[in-house]
Design a protein around this motif. Sequence first.
Motif, mmCIF file in Angstrom:
data_model
loop_
_atom_site.group_PDB
_atom_site.id
_atom_site.type_symbol
_atom_site.label_atom_id
_atom_site.label_comp_id
_atom_site.label_asym_id
_atom_site.label_seq_id
_atom_site.Cartn_x
_atom_site.Cartn_y
_atom_site.Cartn_z
ATOM 1 N N ARG A 6 53.388 49.181 55.808
ATOM 2 C CA ARG A 6 52.074 48.547 55.876
ATOM 3 C C ARG A 6 51.734 47.943 54.522
ATOM 4 N NH1 ARG A 6 49.059 53.373 59.017
ATOM 5 N NH2 ARG A 6 50.298 54.497 57.494
ATOM 6 N N ILE A 7 51.135 46.758 54.598
ATOM 7 C CA ILE A 7 50.580 46.086 53.426
ATOM 8 C C ILE A 7 49.088 45.928 53.699
ATOM 9 C CG2 ILE A 7 50.590 44.012 51.991
ATOM 10 C CD1 ILE A 7 53.362 43.357 53.217
ATOM 11 N N VAL A 8 48.274 46.400 52.783
ATOM 12 C CA VAL A 8 46.838 46.167 52.885
ATOM 13 C C VAL A 8 46.463 45.221 51.759
ATOM 14 C CG1 VAL A 8 44.540 47.180 52.786
ATOM 15 C CG2 VAL A 8 46.388 48.393 53.961
ATOM 16 N N LEU A 9 45.896 44.091 52.136
ATOM 17 C CA LEU A 9 45.480 43.063 51.187
ATOM 18 C C LEU A 9 43.975 43.144 51.035
ATOM 19 C CD1 LEU A 9 47.659 40.176 52.640
ATOM 20 C CD2 LEU A 9 48.189 41.666 50.694
ATOM 21 N N LEU A 10 43.516 43.496 49.850
ATOM 22 C CA LEU A 10 42.096 43.670 49.570
ATOM 23 C C LEU A 10 41.653 42.624 48.564
ATOM 24 C CD1 LEU A 10 39.399 45.344 49.571
ATOM 25 C CD2 LEU A 10 40.461 46.759 47.777
ATOM 26 N N ARG A 11 40.655 41.853 48.946
ATOM 27 C CA ARG A 11 40.071 40.900 48.009
ATOM 28 C C ARG A 11 39.047 41.646 47.151
ATOM 29 N NH1 ARG A 11 36.316 35.578 49.127
ATOM 30 N NH2 ARG A 11 36.190 34.955 46.934
ATOM 31 N N HIS A 12 39.013 41.334 45.874
ATOM 32 C CA HIS A 12 38.027 41.974 44.997
ATOM 33 C C HIS A 12 36.625 41.779 45.550
ATOM 34 C CE1 HIS A 12 36.392 38.248 43.365
ATOM 35 N NE2 HIS A 12 37.638 37.798 43.316
ATOM 36 N N ALA A 13 35.723 42.668 45.151
ATOM 37 C CA ALA A 13 34.328 42.589 45.587
ATOM 38 C C ALA A 13 33.599 41.472 44.835
ATOM 39 C CB ALA A 13 33.649 43.937 45.374
ATOM 40 N N LYS A 14 32.371 41.216 45.245
ATOM 41 C CA LYS A 14 31.550 40.119 44.703
ATOM 42 C C LYS A 14 31.378 40.256 43.188
ATOM 43 C CE LYS A 14 28.610 36.661 45.224
ATOM 44 N NZ LYS A 14 29.158 35.346 45.451
ATOM 45 N N ALA A 15 31.735 39.187 42.481
ATOM 46 C CA ALA A 15 31.650 39.181 41.016
ATOM 47 C C ALA A 15 30.380 38.496 40.543
ATOM 48 C CB ALA A 15 32.869 38.482 40.425
ATOM 49 N N ASP A 16 29.991 38.858 39.343
ATOM 50 C CA ASP A 16 28.849 38.244 38.673
ATOM 51 C C ASP A 16 29.355 37.020 37.899
ATOM 52 O OD1 ASP A 16 26.263 37.896 37.850
ATOM 53 O OD2 ASP A 16 26.119 39.811 36.784
ATOM 54 N N TRP A 17 28.452 36.200 37.386
ATOM 55 C CA TRP A 17 28.801 34.983 36.656
ATOM 56 C C TRP A 17 28.214 34.970 35.243
ATOM 57 C CZ3 TRP A 17 32.257 31.475 38.341
ATOM 58 C CH2 TRP A 17 32.629 31.542 39.681
ATOM 59 N N PRO A 18 28.444 36.005 34.437
ATOM 60 C CA PRO A 18 27.916 35.959 33.068
ATOM 61 C C PRO A 18 28.732 34.991 32.213
ATOM 62 C CG PRO A 18 29.277 37.883 33.319
ATOM 63 C CD PRO A 18 29.216 37.210 34.682
ATOM 64 N N GLU A 19 28.305 34.768 30.995
ATOM 65 C CA GLU A 19 28.995 33.848 30.079
ATOM 66 C C GLU A 19 30.223 34.531 29.467
ATOM 67 O OE1 GLU A 19 28.312 30.584 29.462
ATOM 68 O OE2 GLU A 19 26.824 30.728 31.062
ATOM 69 N N VAL A 20 31.224 34.778 30.299
ATOM 70 C CA VAL A 20 32.499 35.336 29.846
ATOM 71 C C VAL A 20 33.610 34.543 30.520
ATOM 72 C CG1 VAL A 20 31.574 37.669 29.469
ATOM 73 C CG2 VAL A 20 32.568 37.084 31.696
ATOM 74 N N SER A 21 34.839 34.753 30.078
ATOM 75 C CA SER A 21 35.960 34.067 30.725
ATOM 76 C C SER A 21 36.083 34.554 32.164
ATOM 77 C CB SER A 21 37.255 34.350 29.965
ATOM 78 O OG SER A 21 37.665 35.691 30.177
ATOM 79 N N ASP A 22 36.709 33.740 33.018
ATOM 80 C CA ASP A 22 36.885 34.109 34.416
ATOM 81 C C ASP A 22 37.579 35.460 34.547
ATOM 82 O OD1 ASP A 22 36.796 33.325 37.345
ATOM 83 O OD2 ASP A 22 38.945 33.726 37.043
#
Length: 172
Positions: free
Chosen positions: A8-24
């Motif tokens: 089995r492979i479980v593919l999990l997308r990261h949770a909702k991110a914030d948009w502060p003034e930092v690199s992606d």
Amino acid sequence: MSVDTPRRIVLLRHAKADWPEVSDHERPLAERGRMDASVAGRRLAETGIAFDLALCSTSARTRETWKLVVHELPHRPKTVYEERLYDATLGDLLALLNEIPDEVNDLLLVGHNPTVHALADALSGDSEGDSVGRMTRSGFPTAAFAVITFDGTWKSVEHRVGKLVDFWAPHD
């Protein structure tokens, strides 16, 4: 391990991110993301899958997602923070899966869209119930995961080798 070993492979997308003034790469989770990651962890625990290995992108949002998810699991798998998961192409992910040791039966991959969704589509030659329809309609939102099964070795992972048996998203 035989060629017929179920995996089995479980593919999990990261949770909702914030948009502060930092690199992606350094973007942290938003408050909703922290809540959704914990819910995703509880839902993953309900699947009963005892992961042998977790591969997690090195970005801050994927590491934070994984920290919250694994806290909800009954068993903590070996975790590898993999730089190649950040900004990966579909080909990169397939090549990475081909490198997984055959002792691993159940793998969790914590990554990013659009590649996580592309990999789920690419691997799913078949599906159970409406899982592919739900995945397609949702567009693979943050904190969502897909469970794909296949028989064979990790070196044999290629397009259409698997079956999508579950898709879950936190706000469906």
